[in-house]
Design a protein around this motif. Structure first.
Motif, PDB file in Angstrom:
ATOM      1  N   LYS A 129     -34.163  23.728  76.571  1.00 32.10           N
ATOM      2  CA  LYS A 129     -33.895  22.578  75.700  1.00 32.10           C
ATOM      3  C   LYS A 129     -32.473  22.701  75.187  1.00 32.10           C
ATOM      4  O   LYS A 129     -32.000  23.802  74.893  1.00 32.10           O
ATOM      5  CB  LYS A 129     -34.874  22.557  74.516  1.00 32.10           C
ATOM      6  N   PHE A 130     -31.835  21.544  75.075  1.00 35.11           N
ATOM      7  CA  PHE A 130     -30.443  21.494  74.626  1.00 35.11           C
ATOM      8  C   PHE A 130     -30.346  20.528  73.459  1.00 35.11           C
ATOM      9  O   PHE A 130     -31.015  19.497  73.438  1.00 35.11           O
ATOM     10  CB  PHE A 130     -29.530  21.026  75.767  1.00 35.11           C
ATOM     11  N   GLU A 131     -29.483  20.850  72.508  1.00 29.72           N
ATOM     12  CA  GLU A 131     -29.326  19.984  71.341  1.00 29.72           C
ATOM     13  C   GLU A 131     -28.782  18.620  71.751  1.00 29.72           C
ATOM     14  O   GLU A 131     -27.796  18.535  72.490  1.00 29.72           O
ATOM     15  CB  GLU A 131     -28.356  20.624  70.330  1.00 29.72           C
ATOM     16  N   ALA A 132     -29.403  17.581  71.248  1.00 24.41           N
ATOM     17  CA  ALA A 132     -28.944  16.226  71.565  1.00 24.41           C
ATOM     18  C   ALA A 132     -27.618  15.907  70.895  1.00 24.41           C
ATOM     19  O   ALA A 132     -26.932  14.964  71.270  1.00 24.41           O
ATOM     20  CB  ALA A 132     -29.999  15.206  71.133  1.00 24.41           C
ATOM     21  N   THR A 133     -27.241  16.705  69.894  1.00 19.14           N
ATOM     22  CA  THR A 133     -25.998  16.440  69.177  1.00 19.14           C
ATOM     23  C   THR A 133     -24.775  16.980  69.911  1.00 19.14           C
ATOM     24  O   THR A 133     -23.732  16.360  69.920  1.00 19.14           O
ATOM     25  CB  THR A 133     -26.034  17.086  67.781  1.00 19.14           C
ATOM     26  N   ASP A 134     -24.924  18.160  70.539  1.00 23.40           N
ATOM     27  CA  ASP A 134     -23.739  18.758  71.163  1.00 23.40           C
ATOM     28  C   ASP A 134     -24.018  19.474  72.478  1.00 23.40           C
ATOM     29  O   ASP A 134     -23.120  20.088  73.049  1.00 23.40           O
ATOM     30  CB  ASP A 134     -23.060  19.729  70.182  1.00 23.40           C
ATOM     31  N   GLY A 135     -25.230  19.405  72.956  1.00 26.23           N
ATOM     32  CA  GLY A 135     -25.551  20.015  74.253  1.00 26.23           C
ATOM     33  C   GLY A 135     -25.798  21.506  74.202  1.00 26.23           C
ATOM     34  O   GLY A 135     -26.058  22.134  75.240  1.00 26.23           O
ATOM     35  N   ALA A 136     -25.721  22.101  73.024  1.00 27.08           N
ATOM     36  CA  ALA A 136     -25.919  23.545  72.906  1.00 27.08           C
ATOM     37  C   ALA A 136     -27.356  23.929  73.278  1.00 27.08           C
ATOM     38  O   ALA A 136     -28.274  23.130  73.133  1.00 27.08           O
ATOM     39  CB  ALA A 136     -25.616  24.003  71.485  1.00 27.08           C
ATOM     40  N   VAL A 137     -27.518  25.160  73.727  1.00 26.96           N
ATOM     41  CA  VAL A 137     -28.855  25.623  74.094  1.00 26.96           C
ATOM     42  C   VAL A 137     -29.704  25.761  72.835  1.00 26.96           C
ATOM     43  O   VAL A 137     -29.328  26.439  71.883  1.00 26.96           O
ATOM     44  CB  VAL A 137     -28.780  26.988  74.820  1.00 26.96           C
ATOM     45  N   ALA A 138     -30.849  25.090  72.843  1.00 20.10           N
ATOM     46  CA  ALA A 138     -31.790  25.220  71.730  1.00 20.10           C
ATOM     47  C   ALA A 138     -32.915  26.163  72.115  1.00 20.10           C
ATOM     48  O   ALA A 138     -33.550  26.776  71.259  1.00 20.10           O
ATOM     49  CB  ALA A 138     -32.348  23.854  71.351  1.00 20.10           C
ATOM     50  N   LYS A 139     -33.176  26.248  73.427  1.00 21.47           N
ATOM     51  CA  LYS A 139     -34.249  27.114  73.903  1.00 21.47           C
ATOM     52  C   LYS A 139     -33.950  27.481  75.360  1.00 21.47           C
ATOM     53  O   LYS A 139     -33.550  26.619  76.151  1.00 21.47           O
ATOM     54  CB  LYS A 139     -35.583  26.374  73.803  1.00 21.47           C
ATOM     55  N   GLY A 140     -34.095  28.754  75.680  1.00 25.68           N
ATOM     56  CA  GLY A 140     -33.838  29.223  77.045  1.00 25.68           C
ATOM     57  C   GLY A 140     -34.925  28.802  78.004  1.00 25.68           C
ATOM     58  O   GLY A 140     -35.830  28.069  77.607  1.00 25.68           O
ATOM     59  N   PRO A 141     -34.824  29.247  79.227  1.00 24.16           N
ATOM     60  CA  PRO A 141     -33.967  30.321  79.736  1.00 24.16           C
ATOM     61  C   PRO A 141     -32.492  29.973  79.946  1.00 24.16           C
ATOM     62  O   PRO A 141     -31.693  30.862  80.214  1.00 24.16           O
ATOM     63  CB  PRO A 141     -34.614  30.665  81.089  1.00 24.16           C
ATOM     64  N   ALA A 142     -32.097  28.724  79.849  1.00 25.89           N
ATOM     65  CA  ALA A 142     -30.670  28.421  80.009  1.00 25.89           C
ATOM     66  C   ALA A 142     -29.869  29.161  78.938  1.00 25.89           C
ATOM     67  O   ALA A 142     -30.355  29.360  77.818  1.00 25.89           O
ATOM     68  CB  ALA A 142     -30.435  26.920  79.888  1.00 25.89           C
ATOM     69  N   THR A 143     -28.672  29.571  79.294  1.00 24.88           N
ATOM     70  CA  THR A 143     -27.831  30.288  78.334  1.00 24.88           C
ATOM     71  C   THR A 143     -26.533  29.549  78.035  1.00 24.88           C
ATOM     72  O   THR A 143     -25.824  29.899  77.104  1.00 24.88           O
ATOM     73  CB  THR A 143     -27.460  31.689  78.868  1.00 24.88           C
ATOM     74  N   ARG A 144     -26.229  28.543  78.851  1.00 26.81           N
ATOM     75  CA  ARG A 144     -24.977  27.806  78.654  1.00 26.81           C
ATOM     76  C   ARG A 144     -25.278  26.360  78.275  1.00 26.81           C
ATOM     77  O   ARG A 144     -26.263  25.787  78.744  1.00 26.81           O
ATOM     78  CB  ARG A 144     -24.135  27.853  79.928  1.00 26.81           C
ATOM     79  N   PRO A 145     -24.423  25.764  77.456  1.00 23.34           N
ATOM     80  CA  PRO A 145     -24.666  24.381  77.010  1.00 23.34           C
ATOM     81  C   PRO A 145     -24.457  23.373  78.131  1.00 23.34           C
ATOM     82  O   PRO A 145     -23.800  23.663  79.129  1.00 23.34           O
ATOM     83  CB  PRO A 145     -23.617  24.184  75.907  1.00 23.34           C
TER      84      PRO A 145
END
Ligand code: FES
Length: 162
Positions: A129-145
């Protein structure tokens, strides 16, 4: 990959419905009556030679000089977003009137994210999951925004890549 516009998709659906209705009416014919192909609405314009790449001709009005319109503000819910599968982009509206755009390609293993819910852009493959505000990772396994894309919002509500 070179999938045309929503208009074309609607045309296909409409043509399909017409073919169904027509088929029901003419099913008892059988004397060599031929029904004309009903997808003529999707035929290219006579002015466009088939060997040339089509660079324009989308009939929807687009603001001259702006980038390609990818969405309309009305299609992007406040607090949510819209995934544009063909463009591989996701447009979010974290706050009313504030629009952001990111790649829809998950940074984990490259699946396309498929929804924006509860403030996050979600990937169906492994649950990132990625933040809708800035694309940052909110939940893995992804590590990059998710990489952000610059957009412009026109007065008529068209959202275009900048
Ligand atoms: Fe998106 Fe794995 S590819 S979570």
């Amino acid at each position: 990959m070179s999938d045309p516009t929503n208009t074309a998709r609607r045309t296909v659906l409409t043509a399909g419905a017409a073919a169904l209705a027509g088929g029901a009416l003419t099913a008892c014919g059988g004397d060599g009556e031929k029904k004309p192909a009903s997808e003529s609405a999707a035929a290219p314009t006579a002015a466009a030679p088939p060997s040339q790449p089509d660079t324009s001709q989308a009939t929807a009005s687009q603001p001259a000089g702006a980038g390609k319109a990818i969405a309309k503000t009305a299609d992007v819910p406040v607090g949510g977003g819209t995934v544009l599968k063909e463009e591989k982009l996701v447009v979010t509206q974290p706050k009313a009137g504030s629009f952001r755009c990111f790649t829809a390609v998950c940074t984990h293993q490259g699946c396309l994210v498929n929804k924006v819910e509860n403030g996050t852009i979600d990937c169906p493959c492994h649950g990132s999951k990625f933040e809708a505000t800035d694309g940052a990772v909110a939940k893995g396994p992804a590590t990059r925004p998710l990489a952000e894309k610059k957009i412009t919002v026109a007065a008529d509500g068209s959202i275009s890549l900048a």
